[in-house]
Structure formats: C-alpha cells, structure tokens
Write a protein that holds these residues in place. Structure first.
Motif, PDB file in Angstrom:
ATOM      1  N   LYS A   1       0.833  -1.205   0.000  1.00 29.20           N
ATOM      2  CA  LYS A   1       0.000   0.000   0.000  1.00 29.20           C
ATOM      3  C   LYS A   1       0.867   1.255   0.000  1.00 29.20           C
ATOM      4  CE  LYS A   1      -3.793   0.302   2.333  1.00 29.20           C
ATOM      5  NZ  LYS A   1      -4.792   0.303   3.419  1.00 29.20           N
ATOM      6  N   ARG A   2       1.944   1.229   0.799  1.00 30.41           N
ATOM      7  CA  ARG A   2       2.824   2.397   0.848  1.00 30.41           C
ATOM      8  C   ARG A   2       3.535   2.607  -0.489  1.00 30.41           C
ATOM      9  NH1 ARG A   2       5.542   2.259   6.952  1.00 30.41           N
ATOM     10  NH2 ARG A   2       3.696   3.090   8.017  1.00 30.41           N
ATOM     11  N   ASP A   3       3.948   1.511  -1.121  1.00 33.58           N
ATOM     12  CA  ASP A   3       4.579   1.633  -2.430  1.00 33.58           C
ATOM     13  C   ASP A   3       3.612   2.233  -3.451  1.00 33.58           C
ATOM     14  OD1 ASP A   3       6.939   0.604  -1.510  1.00 33.58           O
ATOM     15  OD2 ASP A   3       6.610  -1.422  -2.269  1.00 33.58           O
ATOM     16  N   ALA A   4       2.343   1.810  -3.379  1.00 31.70           N
ATOM     17  CA  ALA A   4       1.341   2.296  -4.328  1.00 31.70           C
ATOM     18  C   ALA A   4       1.018   3.770  -4.122  1.00 31.70           C
ATOM     19  CB  ALA A   4       0.063   1.469  -4.204  1.00 31.70           C
ATOM     20  N   LEU A   5       1.290   4.281  -2.921  1.00 29.15           N
ATOM     21  CA  LEU A   5       0.933   5.666  -2.605  1.00 29.15           C
ATOM     22  C   LEU A   5       2.147   6.591  -2.542  1.00 29.15           C
ATOM     23  CD1 LEU A   5      -1.662   4.833   0.192  1.00 29.15           C
ATOM     24  CD2 LEU A   5      -2.156   5.539  -2.152  1.00 29.15           C
ATOM     25  N   THR A   6       3.317   6.072  -2.907  1.00 29.23           N
ATOM     26  CA  THR A   6       4.553   6.847  -2.839  1.00 29.23           C
ATOM     27  C   THR A   6       5.094   7.127  -4.233  1.00 29.23           C
ATOM     28  OG1 THR A   6       5.120   5.804  -0.729  1.00 29.23           O
ATOM     29  CG2 THR A   6       6.895   6.907  -1.898  1.00 29.23           C
ATOM     30  N   ASP A   7       5.534   8.355  -4.467  1.00 26.24           N
ATOM     31  CA  ASP A   7       6.206   8.681  -5.713  1.00 26.24           C
ATOM     32  C   ASP A   7       7.614   8.092  -5.665  1.00 26.24           C
ATOM     33  OD1 ASP A   7       6.745  10.139  -8.206  1.00 26.24           O
ATOM     34  OD2 ASP A   7       8.109  11.297  -6.935  1.00 26.24           O
ATOM     35  N   PRO A   8       7.966   7.179  -6.575  1.00 25.76           N
ATOM     36  CA  PRO A   8       9.245   6.467  -6.480  1.00 25.76           C
ATOM     37  C   PRO A   8      10.468   7.360  -6.645  1.00 25.76           C
ATOM     38  CG  PRO A   8       8.162   5.983  -8.566  1.00 25.76           C
ATOM     39  CD  PRO A   8       7.176   6.739  -7.740  1.00 25.76           C
ATOM     40  N   LEU A   9      10.345   8.472  -7.353  1.00 23.24           N
ATOM     41  CA  LEU A   9      11.499   9.336  -7.594  1.00 23.24           C
ATOM     42  C   LEU A   9      11.819  10.209  -6.376  1.00 23.24           C
ATOM     43  CD1 LEU A   9      13.651  10.468  -9.513  1.00 23.24           C
ATOM     44  CD2 LEU A   9      11.953  12.163 -10.259  1.00 23.24           C
ATOM     45  N   THR A  10      10.815  10.879  -5.840  1.00 24.44           N
ATOM     46  CA  THR A  10      11.045  11.853  -4.764  1.00 24.44           C
ATOM     47  C   THR A  10      10.816  11.293  -3.368  1.00 24.44           C
ATOM     48  OG1 THR A  10       8.745  12.629  -4.837  1.00 24.44           O
ATOM     49  CG2 THR A  10      10.321  13.700  -6.324  1.00 24.44           C
ATOM     50  N   GLY A  11      10.099  10.170  -3.279  1.00 18.76           N
ATOM     51  CA  GLY A  11       9.763   9.627  -1.968  1.00 18.76           C
ATOM     52  C   GLY A  11       8.598  10.337  -1.301  1.00 18.76           C
ATOM     53  N   LEU A  12       7.995  11.292  -1.997  1.00 24.33           N
ATOM     54  CA  LEU A  12       6.825  11.997  -1.458  1.00 24.33           C
ATOM     55  C   LEU A  12       5.564  11.162  -1.685  1.00 24.33           C
ATOM     56  CD1 LEU A  12       7.453  15.633  -2.769  1.00 24.33           C
ATOM     57  CD2 LEU A  12       7.907  14.759  -0.474  1.00 24.33           C
ATOM     58  N   ALA A  13       4.489  11.575  -1.021  1.00 25.11           N
ATOM     59  CA  ALA A  13       3.188  10.989  -1.319  1.00 25.11           C
ATOM     60  C   ALA A  13       2.808  11.336  -2.755  1.00 25.11           C
ATOM     61  CB  ALA A  13       2.145  11.527  -0.344  1.00 25.11           C
ATOM     62  N   ASN A  14       1.932  10.517  -3.338  1.00 28.34           N
ATOM     63  CA  ASN A  14       1.482  10.837  -4.687  1.00 28.34           C
ATOM     64  C   ASN A  14       0.032  11.333  -4.670  1.00 28.34           C
ATOM     65  OD1 ASN A  14      -0.084   8.502  -4.414  1.00 28.34           O
ATOM     66  ND2 ASN A  14       1.306   7.236  -5.618  1.00 28.34           N
ATOM     67  N   ARG A  15      -0.496  11.594  -5.836  1.00 26.21           N
ATOM     68  CA  ARG A  15      -1.843  12.157  -5.962  1.00 26.21           C
ATOM     69  C   ARG A  15      -2.904  11.212  -5.391  1.00 26.21           C
ATOM     70  NH1 ARG A  15      -3.747  15.169 -11.385  1.00 26.21           N
ATOM     71  NH2 ARG A  15      -5.896  15.696 -10.821  1.00 26.21           N
ATOM     72  N   ARG A  16      -2.713   9.917  -5.611  1.00 31.49           N
ATOM     73  CA  ARG A  16      -3.668   8.930  -5.118  1.00 31.49           C
ATOM     74  C   ARG A  16      -3.764   8.977  -3.592  1.00 31.49           C
ATOM     75  NH1 ARG A  16      -2.960   2.395  -6.121  1.00 31.49           N
ATOM     76  NH2 ARG A  16      -4.774   1.723  -4.911  1.00 31.49           N
ATOM     77  N   TYR A  17      -2.635   9.190  -2.944  1.00 36.45           N
ATOM     78  CA  TYR A  17      -2.615   9.256  -1.485  1.00 36.45           C
ATOM     79  C   TYR A  17      -3.505  10.404  -0.982  1.00 36.45           C
ATOM     80  CZ  TYR A  17      -0.924  10.316   3.198  1.00 36.45           C
ATOM     81  OH  TYR A  17      -0.848  10.609   4.532  1.00 36.45           O
TER      82      TYR A  17
ATOM     83  N   THR B   1       4.660  18.306   9.832  1.00 40.61           N
ATOM     84  CA  THR B   1       3.228  17.976   9.794  1.00 40.61           C
ATOM     85  C   THR B   1       2.569  18.386   8.481  1.00 40.61           C
ATOM     86  OG1 THR B   1       2.775  20.071  10.932  1.00 40.61           O
ATOM     87  CG2 THR B   1       2.939  18.076  12.293  1.00 40.61           C
ATOM     88  N   ASP B   2       3.258  19.186   7.677  1.00 42.60           N
ATOM     89  CA  ASP B   2       2.710  19.564   6.377  1.00 42.60           C
ATOM     90  C   ASP B   2       2.788  18.363   5.431  1.00 42.60           C
ATOM     91  OD1 ASP B   2       2.323  22.126   7.339  1.00 42.60           O
ATOM     92  OD2 ASP B   2       4.294  22.814   6.652  1.00 42.60           O
ATOM     93  N   ILE B   3       1.764  18.192   4.626  1.00 49.40           N
ATOM     94  CA  ILE B   3       1.677  17.029   3.728  1.00 49.40           C
ATOM     95  C   ILE B   3       2.168  17.439   2.356  1.00 49.40           C
ATOM     96  CG2 ILE B   3       0.122  15.336   2.708  1.00 49.40           C
ATOM     97  CD1 ILE B   3      -1.705  16.072   5.242  1.00 49.40           C
ATOM     98  N   LYS B   4       3.228  16.775   1.913  1.00 49.33           N
ATOM     99  CA  LYS B   4       3.888  17.130   0.659  1.00 49.33           C
ATOM    100  C   LYS B   4       3.666  15.998  -0.341  1.00 49.33           C
ATOM    101  CE  LYS B   4       7.348  18.723   3.909  1.00 49.33           C
ATOM    102  NZ  LYS B   4       6.813  17.946   5.041  1.00 49.33           N
ATOM    103  N   ALA B   5       3.220  16.337  -1.523  1.00 53.55           N
ATOM    104  CA  ALA B   5       2.920  15.308  -2.518  1.00 53.55           C
ATOM    105  C   ALA B   5       3.362  15.769  -3.898  1.00 53.55           C
ATOM    106  CB  ALA B   5       1.430  14.991  -2.530  1.00 53.55           C
ATOM    107  N   ARG B   6       3.851  14.811  -4.672  1.00 51.83           N
ATOM    108  CA  ARG B   6       4.093  15.094  -6.086  1.00 51.83           C
ATOM    109  C   ARG B   6       2.782  14.847  -6.803  1.00 51.83           C
ATOM    110  NH1 ARG B   6       8.326  12.117 -10.284  1.00 51.83           N
ATOM    111  NH2 ARG B   6       7.967  13.562 -12.031  1.00 51.83           N
ATOM    112  N   TYR B   7       2.199  15.918  -7.314  1.00 54.03           N
ATOM    113  CA  TYR B   7       0.848  15.860  -7.861  1.00 54.03           C
ATOM    114  C   TYR B   7       0.830  15.343  -9.290  1.00 54.03           C
ATOM    115  CZ  TYR B   7      -4.071  17.318  -7.795  1.00 54.03           C
ATOM    116  OH  TYR B   7      -5.444  17.338  -7.799  1.00 54.03           O
ATOM    117  N   GLY B   8       1.976  15.455  -9.957  1.00 52.98           N
ATOM    118  CA  GLY B   8       2.067  14.978 -11.332  1.00 52.98           C
ATOM    119  C   GLY B   8       3.120  15.751 -12.086  1.00 52.98           C
ATOM    120  N   GLY B   9       4.060  15.045 -12.765  1.00 49.83           N
ATOM    121  CA  GLY B   9       5.099  15.727 -13.525  1.00 49.83           C
ATOM    122  C   GLY B   9       5.931  16.642 -12.653  1.00 49.83           C
ATOM    123  N   GLU B  10       5.955  17.931 -13.020  1.00 48.05           N
ATOM    124  CA  GLU B  10       6.707  18.922 -12.235  1.00 48.05           C
ATOM    125  C   GLU B  10       5.795  19.708 -11.293  1.00 48.05           C
ATOM    126  OE1 GLU B  10       5.696  21.016 -16.187  1.00 48.05           O
ATOM    127  OE2 GLU B  10       6.029  18.988 -15.424  1.00 48.05           O
TER     128      GLU B  10
END
Length: 359
Positions: free
Chosen positions: A190-206, A265-274
C-alpha cells in the motif's frame, strides 16, 4: 526524509477481517451460552437453589448487555473478556456439579479453542490457566462437595484437554504470526502504491484516498487547511536543454527544499510531472501565503549543480486556496489551480492567492 505522512497508511482492512473472525466466533459462542443458560433456568428453576438461579439469570443479562455494548462501541476485547469469564465460571460450575450423568468433562473441551480465537494467545492463556488449575483442584484436591469422577475418565480427560490447549495455543501462535506477516506485506504494498518512487513523497492517489476522507472524520487535526499547488517554471525547457536525468535531479533537489522550509506535519505530494501539492493543516490563507512566499524566494536563491563548477537556479509558481470544511476540498483544489494559472500568466515565479499577490 520526512515520512510522517506514511502514518496515515494502515492495514485497516486486514485488521478488520481478523476482528470479524474473532467477533463471529464470540457471537456464536455467546448464542449457544444464552440458549444453554436459559434452558437450564427454565427446566430446573424448581430444582436449583435460588442463588444458582439468580447467578444464571445475571449471566444471561450480562452477556446480552455485552453484545449491545459491542454494537455501540465496537470494543471487542472488553466484551470478549467479560463473556469468556462468565463462560469460564459456568464451565467450572459444570465440572463441580458433574452435569447430566457426569458428562461435564466432555462439554468443556471447546473452551480453549474459543478462548484463543476471541482473546488471543496472552489473555486466552490466562483464562485457561485459571480453568486448568481449578479443574485440577476439583479432580484431585480435597472434597468440598464436588462430584467424583472415575480414575480412567479423569486421566483421559486431562490428556485430551491438555492436548486441546497445546494445539490450540500452537495454532493461535502461528495464526498470529501469519496475520502479522500478511499485514506487513500489505502495508508495504500500500505504501509503495501511494509513494512517488522518484522523490519519496506521497502521490496524488494518497491525497484523495487517505487525506480527503480524514477531513471529515478528523477535522480538528486538519481544519482550517490551506492548499498550495506548485509548478516548476520552464521545466520542459530544462529537460530539453540538460536532459531528463538532470530533470529528475531537479525534482529531487526541489523535494529537499520542501523538507527544508516546511513543517514535518505539512503534507507534501508530487501531484504529477513537475507539479507538487502541499497541504498545510491548521493554517489560514494569510499564513499559507507567507509560507509560500518564503518557499518561492528560497527556491529561486538555491543553486543546483549540473556539472563540475556549474550550476543553475530554478523558480516556481504557486497558487493557494484554503478550506474551512472537509466538503470544500475539491473546490479548494480547483481554486488553487486557477490561482496557479494566474501566477503563470503573470510571468512565473509568483505566488497568487485570494489574500494578496506578491511578485
């Protein structure tokens, strides 16, 4: 790297399935206990002493109240402990009296299995220790009114009962280990599916699967909240000029800047591309604008090395919106996206919100 966001990813579905298994076993056992106790009271109330009849009726009522408490709170361990303790007392009483034609010893064989299934290894073993010691005292201790069983019957019962306890404990031990292994594997996947593999941030799905639902259930921890949508300026040109490998390096470097300037505590995510999304819990629009402007200035002043003795700087544009209620989340994202578009139109390296604009 800040990984606080991963705390929201749990194995709730796996744990829920295990809880359902335990609850079903307990309810089945409770049903039969209610039927048995009620039958005993109805058929033998004229034979039993008043204290025994009262005890059986109280046991019936307590089991029913426990089941109602579970439906209200979902606290399985408390009601399982109470019900299994009541059944324990009934089993001990049954062994003491002998039951019909001294068949009591056969009827307590189920108890180890149900104890371990509903209470787990530690608490189940504790109740079984009480039962085992009490049974030994009644079978081999001084005569204080208990029924007497035959030597062969006693030896066979103890051998069988001991084996049932042993194999039930072994089964529960390895079941628990298997459950934990499945839960660990599920959590990793589940964590792999919700993590951006390049940056290690959460992804959009998360953001949509784990944060949006919490805005209603855990509003006090998040709201009011501000949304930052960040886009790295001229990123396509950077990729075309320096190559995609350096583009990946820029994304990683920018992620490091986010960790430098934002709270854990701030939630950082790669939302897509740049494009990146930052969620600032318990932050007003004014506070978010100040945070965004400091981040924008920090990014524009940082240098990213791309060759020996050579480096470049990047800039970012930021759109901001805020929300007071969980049902405003989609609207806030749309507003932040509109403000990001306005920032791009103003020449990039700009923060835009409904609070004010700074270039």
């Amino acid at each position: 790297m800040d990984q606080n966001w991963l705390a929201a990813v749990t194995t709730k579905t796996v744990d829920t399935a295990d809880k359902q298994r335990r609850a079903f076993t307990l309810f089945t056992m409770a049903f039969f206990a209610l039927v048995l106790i009620t039958s005993l009271v109805i058929s033998n109330f004229h034979i039993y002493e008043m204290p025994l009849t009262v005890m059986l009726i109280v046991s019936d009522i307590t089991i029913v109240l426990c089941l109602l408490y579970y439906f209200k709170t979902g606290n399985l361990m408390i009601i399982a402990s109470i019900i299994m303790s009541i059944v324990l007392l009934l089993c001990i009483s049954l062994i003491y009296t002998g039951g019909k034609e001294n068949t009591a010893l056969y009827w307590v064989m189920f108890y180890p299995v149900v104890s371990y299934v509903t209470l787990g290894l530690m608490f189940g073993s504790a109740l079984l220790a009480v039962m085992y010691i009490s049974t030994l005292l009644m079978l081999f201790g001084p005569n204080f009114g208990q029924v007497q069983y035959g030597d062969v019957e006693v030896s066979r019962f103890l051998a069988s009962f001991t084996l049932v306890i042993l194999f039930s404990a072994i089964s529960e031990y390895f079941r628990k280990k298997s459950h934990q292994k499945i839960a660990d594997i599920t959590l990793i996947e589940k964590r792999d599916a919700l993590t951006d593999p390049l940056t290690g941030l959460a992804n959009r799905r998360y953001i949509y699967e784990h944060i949006q639902p919490r805005l209603d259930t855990e509003a006090n921890s998040y709201l009011p909240m501000s949304v930052l949508l960040i886009d790295l300026d001229n990123f396509k040109m950077l990729n075309d000029t320096y190559g995609h490998d350096f583009g990946d390096q820029v994304l990683i470097a920018f992620t490091s800047m986010l960790h430098d300037k934002l709270r854990g505590t701030d939630i950082k995510a790669r939302y897509g591309g740049e494009e990146f999304m930052i969620l600032l819990p318990k932050a007003s629009l004014k506070t978010a604008h100040g945070v965004a402007e400091k981040l924008r200035a920090y990014v524009s002043n940082k240098q990213i090395a791309y060759d020996v003795g050579q480096s470049i700087s990047i800039t970012c544009s930021i759109g901001i919106a805020s929300l007071e209620h969980g049902n405003q989340f989609s609207k806030a994202i749309k507003q932040a996206d509109d403000n990001l578009y306005r920032a791009k139109a103003k020449g990039r390296n700009v923060v835009v919100s409904d609070f004010h604009e700074v270039s």
